[in-house]
Design a protein around this motif. Structure first.
Motif, mmCIF file in Angstrom:
data_model
loop_
_atom_site.group_PDB
_atom_site.id
_atom_site.type_symbol
_atom_site.label_atom_id
_atom_site.label_comp_id
_atom_site.label_asym_id
_atom_site.label_seq_id
_atom_site.Cartn_x
_atom_site.Cartn_y
_atom_site.Cartn_z
ATOM 1 N N ILE A 27 9.540 -7.079 -6.889
ATOM 2 C CA ILE A 27 8.902 -6.571 -5.663
ATOM 3 C C ILE A 27 7.623 -5.821 -6.026
ATOM 4 N N ASN A 28 6.565 -6.094 -5.291
ATOM 5 C CA ASN A 28 5.300 -5.372 -5.396
ATOM 6 C C ASN A 28 4.992 -4.803 -4.020
ATOM 7 N N LEU A 29 4.979 -3.444 -3.908
ATOM 8 C CA LEU A 29 4.838 -2.768 -2.620
ATOM 9 C C LEU A 29 3.411 -2.234 -2.486
ATOM 10 N N PHE A 30 2.721 -2.651 -1.410
ATOM 11 C CA PHE A 30 1.355 -2.203 -1.124
ATOM 12 C C PHE A 30 1.372 -1.439 0.200
ATOM 13 N N THR A 31 0.853 -0.212 0.206
ATOM 14 C CA THR A 31 0.875 0.627 1.396
ATOM 15 C C THR A 31 -0.536 1.041 1.769
ATOM 16 N N GLY A 32 -0.678 1.470 3.022
ATOM 17 C CA GLY A 32 -1.971 1.945 3.505
ATOM 18 C C GLY A 32 -1.973 1.965 5.020
ATOM 19 N N PRO A 33 -2.804 2.811 5.642
ATOM 20 C CA PRO A 33 -2.878 2.863 7.096
ATOM 21 C C PRO A 33 -3.502 1.604 7.678
ATOM 22 N N ASN A 34 -3.499 1.511 8.991
ATOM 23 C CA ASN A 34 -4.141 0.379 9.662
ATOM 24 C C ASN A 34 -5.626 0.316 9.281
ATOM 25 N N GLU A 35 -6.147 -0.924 9.156
ATOM 26 C CA GLU A 35 -7.544 -1.174 8.812
ATOM 27 C C GLU A 35 -7.867 -0.770 7.372
ATOM 28 N N LYS A 841 16.888 -3.736 2.758
ATOM 29 C CA LYS A 841 16.335 -3.386 1.448
ATOM 30 C C LYS A 841 17.228 -3.919 0.337
ATOM 31 N N ARG A 842 18.538 -3.852 0.547
ATOM 32 C CA ARG A 842 19.452 -4.422 -0.452
ATOM 33 C C ARG A 842 19.231 -5.933 -0.574
ATOM 34 N N VAL A 843 18.993 -6.573 0.581
ATOM 35 C CA VAL A 843 18.735 -8.020 0.573
ATOM 36 C C VAL A 843 17.468 -8.332 -0.224
ATOM 37 N N PHE A 856 3.610 -5.757 2.109
ATOM 38 C CA PHE A 856 2.518 -4.919 2.617
ATOM 39 C C PHE A 856 3.037 -4.155 3.836
ATOM 40 N N THR A 857 2.776 -2.825 3.897
ATOM 41 C CA THR A 857 3.291 -2.024 5.008
ATOM 42 C C THR A 857 2.381 -0.845 5.274
ATOM 43 N N CYS A 858 2.334 -0.419 6.547
ATOM 44 C CA CYS A 858 1.641 0.812 6.936
ATOM 45 C C CYS A 858 2.640 1.934 7.195
ATOM 46 N N HIS A 859 3.909 1.732 6.818
ATOM 47 C CA HIS A 859 4.965 2.752 6.962
ATOM 48 C C HIS A 859 5.580 3.026 5.588
ATOM 49 N N PRO A 860 4.847 3.690 4.674
ATOM 50 C CA PRO A 860 5.368 3.879 3.308
ATOM 51 C C PRO A 860 6.664 4.666 3.263
ATOM 52 N N ASP A 861 6.870 5.592 4.232
ATOM 53 C CA ASP A 861 8.092 6.391 4.203
ATOM 54 C C ASP A 861 9.340 5.530 4.366
ATOM 55 N N ASN A 862 9.220 4.365 5.030
ATOM 56 C CA ASN A 862 10.381 3.512 5.256
ATOM 57 C C ASN A 862 10.826 2.782 3.987
ATOM 58 N N ASP A 865 12.834 4.177 -0.924
ATOM 59 C CA ASP A 865 14.031 3.921 -1.730
ATOM 60 C C ASP A 865 14.169 2.443 -2.082
ATOM 61 N N LEU A 866 13.045 1.719 -2.166
ATOM 62 C CA LEU A 866 13.093 0.297 -2.506
ATOM 63 C C LEU A 866 13.208 0.078 -4.012
ATOM 64 N N GLY A 867 13.018 1.155 -4.782
ATOM 65 C CA GLY A 867 13.172 1.021 -6.227
ATOM 66 C C GLY A 867 11.912 0.605 -6.952
#
Length: 878
Positions: A27-35, A841-843, A856-862, A865-867
């Motif tokens: 998994i590669n997690l990319f976060t940031g606000p809209n735009e 997340k387990r899936v 890619f997500t704009c909700h990093p707090d969610n 716990d993805l590891g």
């Protein structure tokens, strides 16, 4: 397939290059606000694969307001042990270069190799659309489309069927499908796909319902006719009684009598209001008279108080007058001390300036010494650098030509060895007194000769022996060797050398000289980064500044041992300033206090004189006596008015005016109601008579019997079609369930992967798919019973979760079939609650053990716990 690196440049908001390296295999997690650029990264990957480099329909890739840009994407990835690199540019610089383990595929060839690897198609014209995306379109989820699965699976259907082995296509073309289609066709003539009646069945139902409605309407009208007959008799009886009683006239007469009594009471109330006003005016006059008498008594006491105030103000003014000399003396001393402190500070500032200039001169002297040494060193380096550059010019040699010479020499050596191996060998072992001739040259004793061309051996007294080397390789090698020899001579002449060793020696000398030049340039840049002229100018400027400082220091006095430091002089001036300000404030306050005291004294004298003149007025006693007599008369009038008001108030209360008003209103409204009721009764009686006359001519009883017979026939027809529809529906269901069982056997690998992920979300649940591999029904346990929910009937969040699980199962299936997988999720699962998101997340974590996932997500707090460690897209942009 594992993506290793992504680079995007001049693409939408990425005007400058943005590069992402070291992507994890999971998994590669990319976060940031809209735009912030998350969707732009996803668009870059899609464009690199889906869009043709020659397309002119990708203007959306350009940065906003920059029509001259050339959007470029670079991707590095691995697949089956091979390294792949894709570089694709659009619009202004159209190109596509695909490198696979050193092998380059350019343009359309590279794009076709990519599409065959991942399983998608290119648009024949215009921008790429969803129907072209194939398997990547299924595994790469765009923002806001996570719940959609039917269309992506449909567009990837051929590739998925290929992974299953093609059995699905054979099954759907069997004779069993013909039977199912025939039953479905018969069923569709009576029922819709959702089980609702249609065709003749729907018409039979409509006929039955229509007749039932007509019959109900007729029967209702019969009941209404009977009710109207009864109501007509009732209205006639009520009308006769009302005409006899005429109650509205009696109510209006009673209302007039109540109005008369109310008018008499209202006249009493007006008299009461008039006397109440007179009482209030009398009380006001009494208070005014009392105030006047109290004023006469308070004037004498006020005169004594004013006398005391006048004496007090005179004493205060005298005290302030006595304090003036001391304040003026203190102010003069503070002014003198302040002037002395100011002069001391000025002298200390001059001493401080002289010391600062001295320190600056010392620094300039040190800089002059350092810069002088630097200038000498720089001039020496500059001379050596010019000499080396001249040497480099004389030794100039092309490294590429040397490299080619080396390759040619190496190839000549290889051909010599090869020629030696394939040439015809002639070995001679002659006695000492014998000889032969080879191509005109005498040969004696023992020797060996290689022939690459036909040769003649002349033996005296015997004749001539002709030797013809066999095979075409000998001639080809000879020709190749001759060509290379000619090229070698040309290269040596071009390099102005006689051998490869000499060329390599000159090249080595050139490289050493180049290194020396670079080293000297670096040293020269350190000594004189701005140039020799700038360094020389700086020396002249510093010398001029040194002379100027010497002249300025002579104009300032030298510091003696008794001089104060600048800080002490500033402190002394600050103290003197504060003392001066305090003295000025004290003097100003004394002056102000004296002026205020003088004003207060004048005011006290005027008030005392005014009161004294009023007390000495000749008519004061006469006015006081008149006020006392007026007070007595007013009190008598007050008692008389109070007695009248009390007596009349009792009379009004006994008459109860509020009750009289209610009686008038009640009786008038009762009269109106009785009269309106009689009019309404008359109108209703006329209407009922008209309705009864009209209904009697319609024959409602005969119509009711005829409709009853037609309704029985319609019910029999409806029941017949209903039995047929249910039978066809049952047969169609059983046939499809049987085929679904066969399909499930063929789709067992996909079903196994689906159930594997589904257990992490809903234990003991299963997700059925149709023959096109599209999720159809979710089966799970709820409240002790089995629940079956069609995919399209699930909530938005549940559809999004089921669609993602399906995509992961497809990825597992493709991986087992030896096909590359890459999963991209742009703002997925945003509609999942906390509990469902935790299970998903387990899936995802489980799937990441087998596939690379870009999330890619704009909700990093969610996703904390993805590891995995999140990457901020805004930080990636620098």
């Amino acid at each position: 397939m594992r993506l290793l690196r992504l680079k995007a440049e001049q693409l939408r908001q990425f005007r400058e290059p943005v590069e992402i390296e070291d992507l994890d295999a999971g998994i590669n997690l990319f976060t940031g606000p809209n735009e912030s650029g998350k969707s732009t990264l996803v668009r870059a990957i899609r464009a690199a694969f889906f869009e043709r480099h020659k397309s002119s329909s990708v203007d959306d890739l350009q940065p906003w307001g920059d029509s001259a840009s050339a959007p470029t994407v670079e991707l590095d990835f691995e697949w089956q042990g091979q390294s792949w690199r894709l570089v694709k540019s659009f619009l202004k610089k159209k190109r596509c270069d695909l490198t696979v383990d050193g092998t380059v595929y350019s343009g359309d060839e590279g794009e076709e190799k990519l599409s065959s690897l991942l399983g998608y198609e290119y648009a024949a014209k215009g921008a790429s659309q969803q129907r072209h995306w194939g398997i990547p379109g299924l595994l790469w989820v765009e923002q806001g489309t996570g719940q959609e699965i039917q269309a992506p699976v449909g567009y990837a259907g051929q590739h998925l069927k290929a992974a299953l082995g093609g059995n699905l296509g054979e099954m759907t073309s069997s004779t069993g499908d013909e039977l199912i289609n025939q039953v479905a066709k018969e069923r569709s003539s009576l029922l819709t796909g959702t089980g609702r009646p249609t065709g003749s069945y729907a018409q039979a139902l409509a006929d039955e319902q229509g007749l039932q409605g007509q019959l109900s309407d007729i029967q209702g009208r019969v009941r209404e006719y009977r009710e109207h007959v009864d109501r007509l008799g009732q209205l006639r009886d009520e009308q006769a009684r009302a005409e006899a009683d005429r109650l509205w006239e009696t109510y209006r007469q009673q209302a007039k009598e109540a109005e008369g009594r109310l008018a008499e009471v209202m006249a009493w109330q007006k008299d009461q209001d008039r006397d109440q006003q007179a009482l209030e005016e009398c009380q006001t006059s009494i208070q005014t008279t009392l105030d006047l008498l109290n004023g006469f008594q308070g004037q004498q006491a006020e005169l004594a108080r004013r006398q005391d105030e006048k004496v007090k103000e005179e004493l205060a003014q005298a005290d302030l007058e006595a304090r003036k000399p001391a304040r003026e003396k203190a102010l003069a001393e503070a002014v003198q001390a302040h002037e002395a402190a100011r002069k001391t500070l000025k002298l200390a500032q001059q001493h401080q300036q002289r010391r600062e200039w001295a320190r600056e001169r010392e620094g300039i002297e040190a800089d002059l010494e350092s810069d002088t040494a630097k200038l000498a060193r720089a001039r020496e380096l500059h001379s050596v650098l010019l000499e080396n550059r001249q040497k480099r010019q004389s030794l100039d040699i092309d490294p590429q030509v040397v490299e080619r010479l080396k390759d040619v020499t190496s190839e000549l050596d290889r051909l010599a060895i090869q020629q030696d191996a394939v040439s015809t060998r002639l070995q001679f072992d002659l006695t000492d007194d014998q000889s032969v001739t080879l191509d005109g040259k005498k040969v004696v004793g023992r020797s060996e000769h290689l022939l690459i061309e036909p040769g003649e051996v002349a033996i005296k007294g015997v004749g001539t022996l002709r030797v013809l080397p066999g095979g075409e390789d000998v001639a080809e090698i000879a020709r190749a060797r001759q060509n290379l020899t000619d090229e070698q001579e040309s290269l040596l002449s071009r390099l102005r050398v006689t051998s490869l060793a000499e060329a390599e020696g000159r090249l080595s000398q050139l490289r050493e000289l180049q290194q020396a030049i670079q080293r000297d340039e670096s040293l020269l840049n350190e000594s004189a980064p701005e140039g020799l002229e700038a360094l020389s100018d700086r020396l002249r400027l510093r010398q001029a500044r040194k002379d100027e400082l010497a002249s300025q220091m002579q104009a300032l006095p030298e510091q003696d041992d008794n001089s104060l430091s600048l800080s002490r002089a500033e402190t002394r001036l600050e103290s003197a300033q504060q003392a001066l300000e305090a003295a000025e404030a004290a003097k100003q306050k004394l002056t102000g206090d004296f002026s205020l005291a003088e004003q207060s004294l004048n005011r006290a004298k005027k008030e005392w004189e005014r009161l004294n003149n009023e007390l000495q007025a000749p008519d004061r006693k006469q006015r006081q006596k008149q006020a006392e007599n007026r007070l007595i008369d007013l009190r008598v009038k007050q008692r008389s008015l109070n007695e009248k008001l009390l007596e009349r108030n009792k009379q009004i209360e006994q008459a109860k005016p509020a009750v009289l008003e209610q009686d008038v209103e009640r009786l008038n409204r009762s009269a109106d109601a009785a009269e309106q009721q009689e009019k309404k009764r008359s109108r209703e009686l006329i209407q009922i008579q008209a309705r009864l006359e009209a209904a009697g001519a319609e024959g409602l009883e005969e119509q009711s019997a005829e409709l009853g017979s037609e309704l029985e026939h319609a019910i029999r027809r409806r029941r017949e079609l209903e039995r047929r529809a249910k039978a066809l529906d049952l047969l169609n269901t059983r046939l499809r369930e049987h085929r679904l069982e066969l399909t499930r056997q063929l789709q067992e690998p996909l079903q196994r992967h689906l159930n594997h992920y589904l257990q992490l979300l809903f234990p003991e649940a299963s997700l059925e798919v149709d023959e096109n591999l599209i999720p159809e029904v979710l089966i799970r346990q709820g409240h002790g019973v089995e629940e079956r929910g069609k995919f399209e009937e699930l909530s938005f969040g549940a559809r999004e979760q089921m669609a993602l699980i399906s995509r992961l199962a497809y990825a597992d299936l493709l991986l087992e079939a030896g096909r590359p997988t890459l999963i991209i999720l742009d703002d997925a699962l945003v509609h999942s609650d906390a509990a469902r998101l935790g299970a998903m997340k387990r899936v995802l974590y489980d799937a990441a053990q087998r596939h690379q996932i870009l999330l890619f997500t704009c909700h990093p707090d969610n996703w904390r716990d993805l590891g995995v460690t999140a990457r901020d897209v805004e930080v990636l942009q620098g």
